[in-house]
Design an enzyme around this catalytic site. Sequence first.
Site, PDB file in Angstrom:
ATOM      1  N   LYS A   1       0.864  -1.186   0.000  1.00 50.53           N
ATOM      2  CA  LYS A   1       0.000   0.000   0.000  1.00 50.53           C
ATOM      3  C   LYS A   1       0.897   1.231   0.000  1.00 50.53           C
ATOM      4  O   LYS A   1       1.651   1.463   0.939  1.00 50.53           O
ATOM      5  CB  LYS A   1      -0.910  -0.007   1.225  1.00 50.53           C
ATOM      6  CG  LYS A   1      -1.800   1.234   1.296  1.00 50.53           C
ATOM      7  CD  LYS A   1      -2.798   1.165   2.433  1.00 50.53           C
ATOM      8  CE  LYS A   1      -3.610   2.439   2.516  1.00 50.53           C
ATOM      9  NZ  LYS A   1      -4.589   2.397   3.614  1.00 50.53           N
TER      10      LYS A   1
ATOM     11  N   LYS B   1      -1.946  -1.543  -3.948  1.00 55.93           N
ATOM     12  CA  LYS B   1      -2.827  -0.376  -3.904  1.00 55.93           C
ATOM     13  C   LYS B   1      -2.006   0.911  -3.970  1.00 55.93           C
ATOM     14  O   LYS B   1      -1.047   1.038  -3.225  1.00 55.93           O
ATOM     15  CB  LYS B   1      -3.616  -0.425  -2.596  1.00 55.93           C
ATOM     16  CG  LYS B   1      -4.483   0.783  -2.365  1.00 55.93           C
ATOM     17  CD  LYS B   1      -5.202   0.683  -1.062  1.00 55.93           C
ATOM     18  CE  LYS B   1      -5.896   2.004  -0.819  1.00 55.93           C
ATOM     19  NZ  LYS B   1      -6.163   2.247   0.548  1.00 55.93           N
TER      20      LYS B   1
HETATM   21  C1  PBG Z   1      -7.680   3.244   5.281  1.00 54.41           C
HETATM   22  C2  PBG Z   1      -7.862   3.184   3.808  1.00 54.41           C
HETATM   23  C3  PBG Z   1      -7.664   4.194   2.835  1.00 54.41           C
HETATM   24  C4  PBG Z   1      -8.100   3.653   1.615  1.00 54.41           C
HETATM   25  C5  PBG Z   1      -8.515   2.361   1.862  1.00 54.41           C
HETATM   26  N1  PBG Z   1      -8.353   2.078   3.218  1.00 54.41           N
HETATM   27  C6  PBG Z   1      -7.213   5.583   2.969  1.00 54.41           C
HETATM   28  C7  PBG Z   1      -5.842   5.902   3.380  1.00 54.41           C
HETATM   29  O1  PBG Z   1      -4.995   5.045   3.591  1.00 54.41           O
HETATM   30  O2  PBG Z   1      -5.616   7.097   3.546  1.00 54.41           O
HETATM   31  C8  PBG Z   1      -8.137   4.377   0.302  1.00 54.41           C
HETATM   32  C9  PBG Z   1      -9.105   3.817  -0.715  1.00 54.41           C
HETATM   33  C10 PBG Z   1      -9.382   4.684  -1.884  1.00 54.41           C
HETATM   34  O3  PBG Z   1      -8.751   5.732  -2.108  1.00 54.41           O
HETATM   35  O4  PBG Z   1     -10.295   4.312  -2.653  1.00 54.41           O
HETATM   36  N2  PBG Z   1      -6.403   3.386   5.760  1.00 54.41           N
END
Ligand code: PBG
Length: 320
Positions: free
Chosen positions: A192, A245
């Site tokens: 991520k 991601k």
């Molecule tokens: C929670 C989380 C996030 C997303 C998914 N789970 C936001 C972040 O990490 O700031 C983003 C998903 C998206 O942008 O569609 N931590």
Amino acid sequence: MNLRPRRLRKSSYIRSLCKENTLTSSDFIFPLFVRKGEGIKEEISSMPGQFRYSVDTLLEEVDVIYKLGIKAVLIFGLSDVKDDNCKEALDDNGIVQESVKRIKKKYPELCVMTDVCVCAYTSHGHCGIIHDKYVENDATLGLLSGMAVSHARAGADFVAPSAMMDFQVAAIREGLDECGFKTTGILAYSAKYYSSFYGPFRDAANSSPQFGDRASYQMDPANVKEAIKEMDLDVNEGADMIMVKPALSYLDIIREAQQGFDVPIVAYNVSGTYSMIKAAAKQGWINETACMMEMLLSIKRAGANMIITYFAKDAIKQLN
Ligand code: PBG
């Protein structure tokens, strides 16, 4: 010699016979935002066509997507009460837990996944416990594990830790096993990245960091080897599926994941890439449907086995 690639493109039938990759309805996981209340269905301004639901309207939406043939949903809980101990996140009667119970009761075969992170619950909007402005890794693990167990108790099929804390998968696996949830799976947000494409989501979840940023726990967009290390650690800690991601700017990482690991690879087509297409299409600058399908196909082609996408409904309608 004399190879003419255009022979294979001569007609639509020939082209369809020669297709190397296809999208199907089993490729998609649909994200859903749920909050306390009744009769709520509010459109997220930065994500046209996406809504925040209360549990009752959420069930109506699940009925729609179930009938369309979507096989999995990913639930995000929103909270009005920001409390740094995250009581609401751990509450067996919390909003995510309630949603999971009601969905699984009505649609037992639908695969229900839950996001496990505390950023929507804390006052500072960070993904863990803060000490001296720093997100404390090990102090956060108990929270994440407790949250995951609570989601499992509600009936979640997979819990999806997204906080990017080291050892979060191990801590959750241990918690689940200790509490007897041996069949509850973990979809790990392994690679991520620290991405600017999450902007609209943070609007939706009211989960922006109130100071600093997430660069000390999410990954540097410049790195590949680091992603492989993260995925390797998560698989070894017991992740059943791993995620890359965002998907779109990280297709190379999806490819690395598919080639390097023998677990299903999930790609998250995040909020920013949804909103970009929506915004450009609204201006009449691009063809929304064509660009959406091309984008999703590129993620599949890169090697994703599943795609989490706000476009799931629209894409399935196209496939049907
Ligand atoms: C929670 C989380 C996030 C997303 C998914 N789970 C936001 C972040 O990490 O700031 C983003 C998903 C998206 O942008 O569609 N931590």
